[in-house]
Design a protein around this motif. Structure first.
Motif, mmCIF file in Angstrom:
data_model
loop_
_atom_site.group_PDB
_atom_site.id
_atom_site.type_symbol
_atom_site.label_atom_id
_atom_site.label_comp_id
_atom_site.label_asym_id
_atom_site.label_seq_id
_atom_site.Cartn_x
_atom_site.Cartn_y
_atom_site.Cartn_z
ATOM 1 N N HIS A 33 19.166 -13.859 -15.851
ATOM 2 C CA HIS A 33 20.059 -12.766 -15.425
ATOM 3 C C HIS A 33 21.250 -13.004 -16.234
ATOM 4 C CE1 HIS A 33 24.189 -13.419 -13.148
ATOM 5 N NE2 HIS A 33 23.696 -13.033 -12.891
ATOM 6 N N ILE A 34 21.633 -13.258 -17.181
ATOM 7 C CA ILE A 34 22.411 -12.765 -17.946
ATOM 8 C C ILE A 34 22.260 -12.148 -19.370
ATOM 9 C CG2 ILE A 34 22.036 -14.979 -19.560
ATOM 10 C CD1 ILE A 34 24.862 -15.531 -19.970
ATOM 11 N N ILE A 35 21.124 -12.165 -19.644
ATOM 12 C CA ILE A 35 20.854 -10.549 -20.007
ATOM 13 C C ILE A 35 20.320 -9.304 -19.332
ATOM 14 C CG2 ILE A 35 18.554 -9.672 -21.103
ATOM 15 C CD1 ILE A 35 17.528 -12.427 -22.325
ATOM 16 N N MET A 36 20.753 -9.517 -17.958
ATOM 17 C CA MET A 36 20.805 -8.475 -17.361
ATOM 18 C C MET A 36 22.254 -7.860 -17.546
ATOM 19 S SD MET A 36 17.307 -7.428 -16.960
ATOM 20 C CE MET A 36 17.868 -5.906 -15.445
ATOM 21 N N ARG A 37 22.671 -8.989 -16.966
ATOM 22 C CA ARG A 37 23.922 -8.737 -16.989
ATOM 23 C C ARG A 37 24.528 -8.005 -18.355
ATOM 24 N NH1 ARG A 37 27.053 -7.896 -12.359
ATOM 25 N NH2 ARG A 37 29.021 -8.989 -13.371
ATOM 26 N N ILE A 38 24.055 -8.345 -19.438
ATOM 27 C CA ILE A 38 24.441 -8.069 -20.986
ATOM 28 C C ILE A 38 24.270 -6.064 -20.901
ATOM 29 C CG2 ILE A 38 24.278 -7.944 -22.780
ATOM 30 C CD1 ILE A 38 24.371 -11.473 -22.341
ATOM 31 N N LYS A 39 23.095 -6.512 -19.929
ATOM 32 C CA LYS A 39 22.347 -5.025 -20.316
ATOM 33 C C LYS A 39 23.270 -4.082 -19.333
ATOM 34 C CE LYS A 39 17.741 -5.529 -21.631
ATOM 35 N NZ LYS A 39 16.045 -5.885 -21.216
ATOM 36 N N HIS A 40 23.646 -4.135 -18.285
ATOM 37 C CA HIS A 40 24.270 -3.549 -17.223
ATOM 38 C C HIS A 40 25.275 -3.443 -18.251
ATOM 39 C CE1 HIS A 40 26.340 -2.015 -14.260
ATOM 40 N NE2 HIS A 40 27.353 -3.078 -14.175
ATOM 41 N N PHE A 41 26.536 -4.158 -18.674
ATOM 42 C CA PHE A 41 27.286 -3.590 -19.369
ATOM 43 C C PHE A 41 27.563 -2.692 -20.677
ATOM 44 C CE2 PHE A 41 29.322 -7.579 -16.889
ATOM 45 C CZ PHE A 41 29.819 -6.524 -15.526
ATOM 46 N N GLU A 91 21.276 -12.304 -29.867
ATOM 47 C CA GLU A 91 21.279 -13.657 -30.097
ATOM 48 C C GLU A 91 20.721 -14.692 -28.866
ATOM 49 O OE1 GLU A 91 22.375 -14.246 -33.173
ATOM 50 O OE2 GLU A 91 22.780 -11.914 -33.670
ATOM 51 N N ILE A 92 21.024 -14.303 -27.874
ATOM 52 C CA ILE A 92 20.925 -15.132 -26.592
ATOM 53 C C ILE A 92 19.420 -15.283 -27.239
ATOM 54 C CG2 ILE A 92 21.147 -15.789 -24.256
ATOM 55 C CD1 ILE A 92 22.949 -14.432 -23.796
ATOM 56 N N GLU A 93 18.157 -14.401 -26.671
ATOM 57 C CA GLU A 93 17.099 -14.296 -27.222
ATOM 58 C C GLU A 93 16.646 -15.492 -27.821
ATOM 59 O OE1 GLU A 93 16.430 -10.589 -26.674
ATOM 60 O OE2 GLU A 93 16.059 -9.967 -24.285
ATOM 61 N N ASN A 94 17.172 -14.681 -29.676
ATOM 62 C CA ASN A 94 17.108 -15.656 -30.830
ATOM 63 C C ASN A 94 17.110 -17.225 -30.403
ATOM 64 O OD1 ASN A 94 15.803 -12.865 -31.744
ATOM 65 N ND2 ASN A 94 18.553 -12.693 -33.068
ATOM 66 N N SER A 146 25.683 -21.442 -15.048
ATOM 67 C CA SER A 146 24.507 -22.702 -15.685
ATOM 68 C C SER A 146 24.843 -23.458 -16.016
ATOM 69 C CB SER A 146 22.856 -21.836 -15.384
ATOM 70 O OG SER A 146 22.141 -22.959 -15.407
ATOM 71 N N PRO A 147 24.892 -24.784 -16.076
ATOM 72 C CA PRO A 147 24.800 -25.080 -17.523
ATOM 73 C C PRO A 147 24.288 -25.469 -18.079
ATOM 74 C CG PRO A 147 24.937 -27.222 -15.027
ATOM 75 C CD PRO A 147 24.891 -25.611 -14.984
ATOM 76 N N ASN A 148 23.025 -24.519 -17.765
ATOM 77 C CA ASN A 148 21.216 -24.982 -18.911
ATOM 78 C C ASN A 148 21.543 -23.614 -19.594
ATOM 79 O OD1 ASN A 148 20.132 -26.515 -17.754
ATOM 80 N ND2 ASN A 148 19.357 -25.562 -16.088
ATOM 81 N N VAL A 149 22.479 -22.849 -18.644
ATOM 82 C CA VAL A 149 22.630 -21.144 -19.785
ATOM 83 C C VAL A 149 23.778 -21.223 -20.798
ATOM 84 C CG1 VAL A 149 23.069 -18.524 -19.167
ATOM 85 C CG2 VAL A 149 21.295 -19.562 -17.767
ATOM 86 N N ILE A 150 25.239 -21.752 -20.087
ATOM 87 C CA ILE A 150 26.430 -21.749 -20.772
ATOM 88 C C ILE A 150 26.238 -21.619 -22.466
ATOM 89 C CG2 ILE A 150 28.621 -22.490 -21.172
ATOM 90 C CD1 ILE A 150 27.815 -20.636 -18.920
ATOM 91 N N PRO A 151 25.451 -22.869 -22.621
ATOM 92 C CA PRO A 151 25.361 -23.224 -24.007
ATOM 93 C C PRO A 151 24.628 -22.268 -25.276
ATOM 94 C CG PRO A 151 24.822 -24.955 -22.788
ATOM 95 C CD PRO A 151 24.979 -23.774 -21.667
ATOM 96 N N TYR A 152 23.563 -21.246 -24.248
ATOM 97 C CA TYR A 152 23.465 -20.210 -25.736
ATOM 98 C C TYR A 152 24.309 -19.712 -25.248
ATOM 99 C CZ TYR A 152 18.917 -22.093 -24.531
ATOM 100 O OH TYR A 152 16.951 -23.373 -24.446
ATOM 101 N N LEU A 153 25.260 -19.049 -24.447
ATOM 102 C CA LEU A 153 26.096 -17.752 -23.881
ATOM 103 C C LEU A 153 27.176 -18.444 -25.135
ATOM 104 C CD1 LEU A 153 27.102 -14.783 -23.351
ATOM 105 C CD2 LEU A 153 28.283 -16.301 -21.415
ATOM 106 N N LYS A 154 27.433 -19.408 -25.508
ATOM 107 C CA LYS A 154 28.649 -19.874 -26.167
ATOM 108 C C LYS A 154 28.227 -19.654 -28.079
ATOM 109 C CE LYS A 154 31.237 -22.933 -24.467
ATOM 110 N NZ LYS A 154 31.689 -24.317 -24.028
ATOM 111 N N SER A 155 26.886 -20.368 -28.524
ATOM 112 C CA SER A 155 26.423 -20.446 -29.094
ATOM 113 C C SER A 155 26.613 -18.815 -29.540
ATOM 114 C CB SER A 155 25.243 -20.810 -29.227
ATOM 115 O OG SER A 155 24.726 -20.802 -30.653
ATOM 116 N N ALA A 156 25.719 -17.960 -28.924
ATOM 117 C CA ALA A 156 25.665 -17.041 -29.045
ATOM 118 C C ALA A 156 27.078 -16.107 -29.889
ATOM 119 C CB ALA A 156 24.804 -15.500 -27.798
#
Length: 508
Positions: A305-313, A282-285, A248-258
């Motif tokens: 969604h991405i936060i749950m996947r990170i928690k999973h791994f 860092e994504i939540e911050n 998602s283009p709305n999520v990728i910038p948060y992930l890249k910044s983190a």
């Protein structure tokens, strides 16, 4: 001695047909190696040519003539016809065999059985005194006749081993590897080898196959999934997004910044270790605050969604090899000057195994793609139970990428595959199609039989029909590494892998 079993009566571009001499055909004779039936199915024959050489062929079909063709024969006599596939030419003077046919026999040419010593001479003629040769087994009818493979082709151009469970597939992998690394006297005409082997052991079968009276040799390294290190720092940012299933283009910038913040650099692909679990923080911050100083619920929603996947791994210890490790087991092994074999004992779920294999194959490719490592030892990657993690049904773009890349390009880098599976039709077709040599044990599944017929390129696809009746340890070998396709008994493995069929009922 050789027996005249008939004469050629029909010639086509694909095969010959002969009328059998009923005085000797189908009679038992002694060859000094037990009784054999003259002219039986799958036996070899020799047909003299005008240039003093002999055409060598295999009987692949036998039948009685149909009513429409009975006019060709004396109706008072029973007549048997055999179809013969020609495989090469043998020079009886210099004992040299050449694959392929330059000249065909003529009509009415006599057809003879092949003696054991002649068959042995044909196989031995493929051995060149200045080139390495590997004995992998014996002819199933003449067990004193050794069958050889060219190890530089077998290991240098990818190979595949197929077979139902219990057919001897794991023992074949073991036998071949033991022939290379243990003093079995089956690898001849060579004093050195430049080969490192990595075994993906998904069923924990191979941990002891190189052991001797003193236990595991120093040149063998054994790792299970809890010892493995395949750090996430080696993932590119694109691979990270694929792993987290996020585009998602709305999520990728948060992930890249983190990721940039945790690595402390602007290059998001820089190979720098960071605490994977901190990605969530860092994504939540990075979520903006509302007027009351709280995180914006709308933004938190589409990041869920991405936060749950990170928690999973990060919370599942089965993934520790990737998300809680800093090193790289594969690089360490490949740079070792003493270790020759790495056995990765990975009895884990298929989704975890697929990720491990992706990281392993990527590490191998990147290591060998580096020009500084091109001239170092060749690498053999053994993919046991390959259908579990390089399946054609996978929807994950990452799973097969580097394995298929190794299949297509690995040979020129010095990386080769040995693919072992009981379900060849479920393995990536790209990988199987790149295997130049095959060792096929008993296969009974029609889908797998059809897949082998339609995917593998070789002379006589009718031989595939033999696969349903093979005994344990018997196999059909074909491809570039072998003189010609043959039915063989694979050489014994010792020690055996942990793959024996368990006994349910005993008298103890």
């Amino acid at each position: 001695m050789a027996f005249n079993i008939g004469q050629v009566y029909r010639i086509t571009n694909r095969y010959l047909e002969i009328i059998h001499n009923k005085d000797i055909f189908s009679k038992p004779v002694s060859s000094g190696n037990g009784l054999h039936i003259v002219g039986m199915l799958n036996s070899y024959v020799s047909i003299p040519l005008y240039n003093s050489q002999n055409a060598i062929g295999i009987i692949f079909e036998q039948y009685e003539p149909s009513k429409e063709r009975e006019a060709l024969f004396n109706p008072k006599n029973d007549t048997i016809i055999s179809k013969i596939r020609l495989i090469g030419t043998f020079n009886p003077i210099n004992k040299n065999f050449k694959r392929g046919i330059d000249y065909f026999p003529t009509l009415d040419s006599d057809v003879f059985t092949i003696e054991e010593k002649e068959l042995e001479a044909i196989y031995n003629s493929t051995i060149k005194p200045d080139e390495a040769t590997l004995q992998i087994g014996n002819d199933i009818y003449f067990n004193r006749v050794n069958i050889f493979a060219d190890p530089n082709v077998l290991f240098g151009k990818h190979c595949a081993i197929f077979g139902n469970t219990g057919s001897g597939k794991s023992c074949t992998v073991t036998s071949i590897l033991q022939s290379v690394y243990l003093p079995k006297d089956r690898l001849i005409n060579t004093n050195s080898k430049t080969l490192k082997t990595i075994i993906i052991d998904s069923n924990e079968e191979y941990s002891d196959i190189f052991n001797d009276n003193n236990g595991k040799p120093a040149w063998v390294s054994l790792k299970n999934y809890s010892d493995l290190e395949l750090s996430h720092k080696d993932l590119s940012f694109y691979e990270l997004t694929q792993l987290l299933k996020e585009d998602s283009p709305n999520v990728i910038p948060y992930l890249k910044s983190a990721v940039k913040k945790l690595k402390g650099v602007d290059n998001v692909d820089e190979k720098i270790y960071y605490e994977f679990s901190q990605l969530q923080v860092e994504i939540e911050n990075a979520v903006p605050l509302d007027n009351r100083g709280n995180r914006d619920n709308f933004t938190i929603g589409f990041l869920k969604h991405i936060i749950m996947r990170i928690k999973h791994f990060s919370s599942d210890e089965r993934f520790n090899a990737v998300f809680n490790r800093t090193g790289n087991t594969i690089d360490n092994f490949l740079n070792s000057e003493t270790e020759q074999v790495l056995i990765l004992s990975l009895r884990v779920a298929n989704d975890i195994l697929a990720l491990f294999v992706y990281m392993i194959s990527k590490s191998i490719f990147n290591y060998k793609a580096n020009p500084a490592n091109r001239r170092k030892d060749n690498i053999l990657l053994v993919l046991e139970e390959a259908h579990r993690y390089i399946s054609t049904d996978s929807t994950d773009q990452m799973n097969n990428y580097y394995i298929e890349k190794l299949a297509r390009e690995g040979r020129k880098f010095g990386v080769n595959l040995m693919v072992s599976t009981q379900r060849p039709s479920e393995v990536s077709h790209t990988v199987i199609s790149q295997c130049n040599s095959l060792i096929v044990h008993k296969i009974t599944n029609n889908r797998d039989l059809d897949f082998i017929r339609n995917t593998i390129e070789y002379d006589d696809k009718s031989q595939i029909d033999l696969l349903t009746s093979l005994k344990q340890q018997q196999a059909l070998v074909l491809g570039e590494a072998f003189a010609f396709s043959s039915l063989i008994r694979i050489a014994d493995a010792a020690p055996l892998p942990h793959s024996e069929t368990p006994k349910i009922f005993t008298n103890e």
